[in-house]
Write an enzyme that holds these catalytic residues in place. Structure first.
Site, PDB file in Angstrom:
ATOM      1  N   SER A 541      -3.741  -5.497  -2.053  1.00 43.01           N
ATOM      2  CA  SER A 541      -4.926  -4.776  -2.506  1.00 43.01           C
ATOM      3  C   SER A 541      -6.165  -5.329  -1.793  1.00 43.01           C
ATOM      4  O   SER A 541      -6.243  -5.249  -0.570  1.00 43.01           O
ATOM      5  CB  SER A 541      -5.046  -4.874  -4.031  1.00 43.01           C
ATOM      6  OG  SER A 541      -5.939  -3.920  -4.525  1.00 43.01           O
ATOM      7  N   ASP A 626      -0.441   5.770  -5.591  1.00 40.69           N
ATOM      8  CA  ASP A 626      -1.414   4.715  -5.883  1.00 40.69           C
ATOM      9  C   ASP A 626      -2.775   5.329  -6.220  1.00 40.69           C
ATOM     10  O   ASP A 626      -3.354   6.060  -5.429  1.00 40.69           O
ATOM     11  CB  ASP A 626      -1.542   3.791  -4.673  1.00 40.69           C
ATOM     12  CG  ASP A 626      -2.243   2.491  -4.994  1.00 40.69           C
ATOM     13  OD1 ASP A 626      -3.028   2.449  -5.957  1.00 40.69           O
ATOM     14  OD2 ASP A 626      -2.008   1.510  -4.265  1.00 40.69           O
ATOM     15  N   HIS A 661       0.236   1.563  -7.445  1.00 35.06           N
ATOM     16  CA  HIS A 661      -0.374   0.340  -6.924  1.00 35.06           C
ATOM     17  C   HIS A 661       0.501  -0.888  -7.136  1.00 35.06           C
ATOM     18  O   HIS A 661       0.473  -1.815  -6.319  1.00 35.06           O
ATOM     19  CB  HIS A 661      -1.729   0.137  -7.596  1.00 35.06           C
ATOM     20  CG  HIS A 661      -2.610  -0.858  -6.904  1.00 35.06           C
ATOM     21  ND1 HIS A 661      -3.108  -0.656  -5.638  1.00 35.06           N
ATOM     22  CD2 HIS A 661      -3.094  -2.059  -7.300  1.00 35.06           C
ATOM     23  CE1 HIS A 661      -3.865  -1.685  -5.283  1.00 35.06           C
ATOM     24  NE2 HIS A 661      -3.860  -2.556  -6.273  1.00 35.06           N
TER      25      HIS A 661
END
Length: 687
Positions: A541, A626, A661
């Site tokens: 991320s 995501d 995610h």
């Protein structure tokens, strides 16, 4: 590492179609040849992603035996049939357990004592059946223990469906509520629930009141947050006296509260929002205890009456300290627990509210992680907390706040005869380019020598004030037992060394995050822990942004890079407020509508700074669904790297077509994903 390996066979990588698209971004005309990948309805997008997955599978085919070996090693260390430490609430003991061969937990309870008959409340495996992805969101039992509110997501998009289950009959109530967030609380009447809804960019922005057994169409909108940089959450004080609605951006908070015994009443405000002022509260008797950064960079604790909670009535209990970050507090009937961070490490002290006596909870290891457990009872002298380190498996303790005695309730069992004395953890300090000392947590197997020949995996995050936990991983033993050293760079952008650590790694100081990480890598090489041709790095991320930035800045320093769900198209994404989180990101990275921030962000944005040069071996992972980092960021980055890089090193994109995610759901699929990454790292470090 004496395993034999075969180099991957030559396979032609997919070449993404280029379409010249001129973007007008803040007066800057930019050509983005891969902007078309944002259109998920374009069949060419799915074709391209599938082609990348096919290429990745072919290039990793020679590691399939290694992947299987790693997966089996990790699985064999896990006690597949296990149960959590029960939490007592009133006359019930709640816990969850796992069964061998089943991917998800089973939630249970017993009434009266732990020898009573088990009652299964919810089996996630049954809910997950038929879905490629499953994640449980809300799990909230009503105060009278008769109704369970739960929610779930079956796509990875982080939109949850909320349901209600009668625990005595096992029957579902007729209403289901869609497009909710993981935020729900019961009022004390056992009939009223408060939940949050998400908008079209997945931002929790509405608070609604629901009456059990009625249609969701009759739910009452209590509050709607109009400002797109604020998110809305709902909770309840441990005293069970107040329902709390918290509105927060990255740097600003506003809290409203409601008497939990009168759910039809009106919300009252604690303190109206002031840009840059954060606060959170807990309740005790007639007072709110508030942790805030008002006139206190590292936060302070104040107290105020529930009848007059505004800032003009705040009385300081714990003042600001330059060397101690106040993380938060928990209030029990007779005790105040204060959570802090000093010298990079978390700690806690317990204060008796009657006598004022204080006692610190101490920990013996040089680097570790400590956090509060699921404390659900107000009238108790027992504090549950969790402790782990790079060598100590996850441990659950009950701490007697009067006698100061601690009882180990459970330490996660590592099968196969794990002996922590065979591993060593260290707390090191690198020096950044500006002279700042950067902490490094490190672990390795006894016998490793500082001879510059060790393979080393370095990770970091450095954003949003999130401190990287120095916690145990039984899966990581797969690397350590092969002689790999594992290290965490506690770089600026987190809060390890106080709030200023965060402030020095954001906005126009964001590059400190990247140069700190590079300094940690250089330090580990200089100290002969590894060498650049033996060094792998990984991050996800915002940590994926870190990977992209340092790889652009110093591609010569690293042999292998793994970037998970990487946030790499920084400028274009944050300028697009139709995307989830974008407007909120302005308070972390800066508002790119301001040319000062635009130019600075563009100078480090990984996608914008790909050049025609050599890059390390690179694995990029992503999820099609995501909601936080859209799939096209890693896809575009892959395509641009493939177009420009001048080396023959491996570049792979692994797109999970069924997840978001957090990657694959279920413990077995998650292990397989990790085994894939470890196999990539080991394979490339050995070549």
């Amino acid at each position: 590492m004496n395993q034999n390996t075969t180099l991957p066979r030559i396979v032609t990588p997919p070449i993404a179609e280029q379409q010249t698209e001129v973007l007008e971004l803040n007066g800057d005309r930019r050509i983005d040849k891969y902007f078309w990948m944002r259109d998920i309805n374009n069949p060419k997008v799915i074709e391209y992603l599938q082609a990348e997955n096919t290429y990745t599978a072919a290039m990793m085919q020679h590691t399939e035996a290694l992947q299987t070996q790693i997966y089996n090693e990790m699985l064999e260390r896990i006690k597949e049939t296990d149960l959590s430490v029960p939490n007592r609430i009133d006359d019930y003991y709640y816990y969850c357990r796992t069964e061998k061969g089943k991917s998800y937990p089973i939630h249970c309870r017993k009434k009266g004592n732990l020898q009573a008959a088990e009652e299964i409340l919810l089996d996630e495996n049954e809910l997950a059946a038929g879905h490629d992805f499953f994640e449980l969101g809300v799990f909230a039992v009503s105060p009278n223990h008769q109704v369970l509110a739960y929610s779930f997501d079956t796509t990875g998009s982080e939109e949850y469906t909320l349901c209600f289950l009668h625990l005595n009959t096992g029957h579902l109530y007729p209403e289901t509520i869609t497009e909710t967030y993981v935020s729900f609380v019961w009022a004390n009447d056992n009939q009223t629930g408060f939940y949050t809804k998400v908008d079209d960019i997945n931002r929790p922005y509405q608070l609604l009141r629901h009456t059990l057994g009625t249609s969701a169409e009759k739910d009452v909108l209590i509050y709607e947050e109009k400002d797109e940089i604020f998110h809305l959450y709902v909770g309840k004080t441990l005293s069970k006296s107040y329902i709390v609605m918290q509105l927060e951006s990255s740097i600003t908070t506003e809290i409203h509260y409601l008497d939990a015994n009168h759910p039809q009443g009106d919300l009252k405000i604690v303190q109206p929002r002031t840009t840059g002022v954060e606060y959170e509260l807990d309740h005790h008797n007639d007072d709110f205890y508030i942790v805030t950064n008002y006139n206190a960079t590292n936060f302070q604790l104040v107290k105020t009456s529930v009848y007059a909670p505004g800032r003009e009535n705040w009385q300081t209990i714990i003042p600001h300290r330059e060397d101690v970050l106040l993380l938060g507090v928990s209030l029990f009937a007779n005790h105040l627990v204060i959570y802090e961070r000093k010298g990079g490490l978390p700690r806690a002290r317990v204060q008796n509210l009657g006598t004022g006596e204080e006692n610190y909870i101490s920990f013996p290891e040089p680097t570790y992680e400590f956090y509060e457990g699921n404390n659900l009872e107000f009238n108790t002298n027992i504090l549950r907390f969790h402790y782990t380190s790079l060598v100590t498996p996850h441990s659950v303790f009950d701490y007697n706040m009067d006698s100061h005695e601690r009882e180990l309730k459970k330490q996660t069992e590592v099968l196969g005869g794990y002996d922590k004395t065979q591993y060593r953890s260290e707390w090191l300090m690198a020096t950044a380019v500006d002279g700042t000392k950067i902490p490094i947590s490190m672990v390795y197997k006894q016998g490793v020598k500082q001879d510059g020949k060790n393979p080393l995996l370095l990770t970091g995050y450095g954003a949003y004030g999130s401190s990287y936990p120095a916690s145990f991983s039984s899966s990581r033993l797969t690397l350590l037992d092969r002689g790999v050293v594992f290290a965490i760079a506690h770089i600026r952008g987190g809060e390890e060394m106080g709030r200023q650590w965060y402030e020095q790694g954001k906005f126009l100081q964001k590059k400190n995050t990247f140069t700190d990480f590079i300094a940690c890598a250089e330090y580990l090489i200089a100290e002969n822990w590894t060498a650049s041709d033996r060094l792998a790095i990984t991050g996800g991320s915002a940590g994926g942004l870190l990977m992209g930035a340092v790889m652009n800045m110093r591609p010569d320093l690293f042999k292998v890079v793994v970037a998970d769900v990487p946030f790499v198209d920084v400028v274009t994404t944050i300028l697009d407020t139709s995307l989830p989180l974008s407007a909120m990101e302005w308070e972390e990275w800066g508002n790119p509508n301001d040319m000062v921030y635009y130019d600075y962000m563009k100078s480090y944005s990984p996608y914008d700074n790909v050049e025609a040069k050599h890059y390390p071996d690179l694995l990029i992972t992503a999820g099609l669904n995501d909601a936080r980092v859209k799939y096209w960021e890693p896809a575009k980055w892959t395509a641009k790297l493939r177009e420009l890089k001048t080396d023959n090193n491996i570049l792979l994109l692994k797109m999970n077509m069924d997840a978001g995610h957090s990657g694959a759901s279920g413990r077995y699929e998650s292990l397989r994903e990790l085994a894939f990454e470890y196999a990539f790292i080991l394979d490339r470090l050995m070549n």
